[in-house]
Design an enzyme around this catalytic site. Structure first.
Site, PDB file in Angstrom:
ATOM      1  CE1 TYR A  62      -2.982  -3.086   0.392  1.00 28.84           C
ATOM      2  CE2 TYR A  62      -3.352  -2.511   2.689  1.00 28.84           C
ATOM      3  CZ  TYR A  62      -3.590  -3.339   1.610  1.00 28.84           C
ATOM      4  OH  TYR A  62      -4.441  -4.414   1.746  1.00 28.84           O
ATOM      5  CD  GLN A 180      -7.132  -8.486   4.641  1.00 30.27           C
ATOM      6  OE1 GLN A 180      -7.143  -7.484   3.937  1.00 30.27           O
ATOM      7  NE2 GLN A 180      -6.344  -8.584   5.685  1.00 30.27           N
TER       8      GLN A 180
END
Length: 333
Positions: A62, A180
């Site tokens: 990210y 996830q």
């Protein structure tokens, strides 16, 4: 994993119970979201904490480390109260033009040290393999994660975007606490296999994209234009041929949420994820403080069986061929 109350959860291996809504920080990194805005990002993290969020999910990819750095800055003096989840096993070229999966033990060892430095901490609560790497055996990857757990550098092991077979494999070598996957009203593929497996094995499920990249925010309009490196330019749901169908579904869901519960579409979408399984933790993505508004609106109530049936009918009416989120998968090494 054990229940404390309907909207809190204890993840196996982690002492602190967490609110069942976590802050997702992909957008805070800036990459694929129009660039960073650090001042607002730090205010956003602080506002999330003020609203009861105590699990923050991030990753090196990210913003190529930037999201982790911002999280580290924002948590100065607050670290012990917050559960940090980050990831490993994505790599990139020096020019950042190519991203690829890389779960080799040496890569994980480098990544954990980089993440600890950026996050200004000496341990990670939940350390997740971001994507499976078919060039590295799961045994090698898992053994390195288990070493990190034994060393105290991580408290719990998680995986992201893994199949049931891959989860079964990793559990031969280390204790798995969480998965996830993408999960929202429009992207429900995990209901076929991953979600039942998580329920059977009491895994926490950190659900990314609960608002489906803004489609379920209640603010998406037909004339919305996506600029620069915005991920939604490559998401087939936002292409002209099907975008109208998804928007029609959101319009009817918005009306249903208001009429039935006096709630927003956003609150309905997050509550729906929460109500599918007590171990689900939707990741609330935000990059501006005002985007934290509404978190509490999703807590403290539930959808009835009749509500869930009506929602399914609305979806079936407007979306004949749901589009899965495979477009986000990075290439293998």
């Amino acid at each position: 994993m054990s229940k404390n109350s309907k909207d809190t959860l204890k993840i196996s291996g982690i002492d602190t119970s967490v609110l069942r809504i976590a802050l997702g920080t992909w957008a805070i990194g800036g990459w694929q979201w129009g660039g960073p805005d650090d001042g607002n990002a730090i205010k956003t993290i602080h506002k999330a904490i003020d609203n009861g969020i105590n699990l923050i999910d991030t990753a090196p990819i990210y913003g190529f480390g930037h999201s982790e750095e911002i999280v580290g800055q924002a948590l100065k003096g607050k670290r012990e109260k917050i559960v940090i989840a980050t990831k490993a096993a994505l790599n990139w070229t020096d020019d950042k033009e190519k991203i690829f999966r890389d779960a080799r033990p040496e890569r994980i060892r480098k990544e954990i040290e980089d993440s600890l430095r950026r996050l200004k901490t000496d341990y990670i609560d939940l350390y997740q393999i971001h994507w499976p790497d078919d060039k590295t055996s799961i045994e090698e990857t898992a053994m390195e994660l288990e070493k990190l757990r034994q060393e105290g550098k991580i408290k719990a092991v998680g995986v992201s975007n893994f199949s049931v077979e891959q989860m079964k494999s990793i559990q031969h070598f280390t204790q798995l606490s969480a998965i996830q996957p993408p999960y929202n009203l429009f992207e429900r593929e995990i209901e076929n296999d991953v979600l039942p497996y998580a329920k059977e094995h009491s895994l926490a499920v950190l659900c990314y994209g609960p608002l489906c990249r803004g489609l379920l925010s209640g603010k998406m309009t037909k004339d919305r234009v996506f600029q620069g490196d915005d991920l939604r330019k490559t998401d087939p749901k936002f292409s002209t041929s099907v975008f109208d169908n998804y928007l029609a579904a959101t319009e009817e869901l918005t009306q249903f949420a208001k009429d039935t519960h006096n709630k927003t579409l956003l609150a309905l979408a997050v509550r729906w994820v929460l109500d599918q399984y007590q171990g689900n933790i939707p990741l609330w993505g935000a990059r501006k403080p005002e985007q934290i508004e509404g978190i509490r609106d999703a807590l403290g109530w539930s959808l009835s069986a009749n509500d869930l049936k009506t929602i399914d009918e609305i979806l079936a009416k407007h979306i004949k061929n749901p589009i899965s989120p495979e477009f986000m998968a990075p290439p293998n090494r």
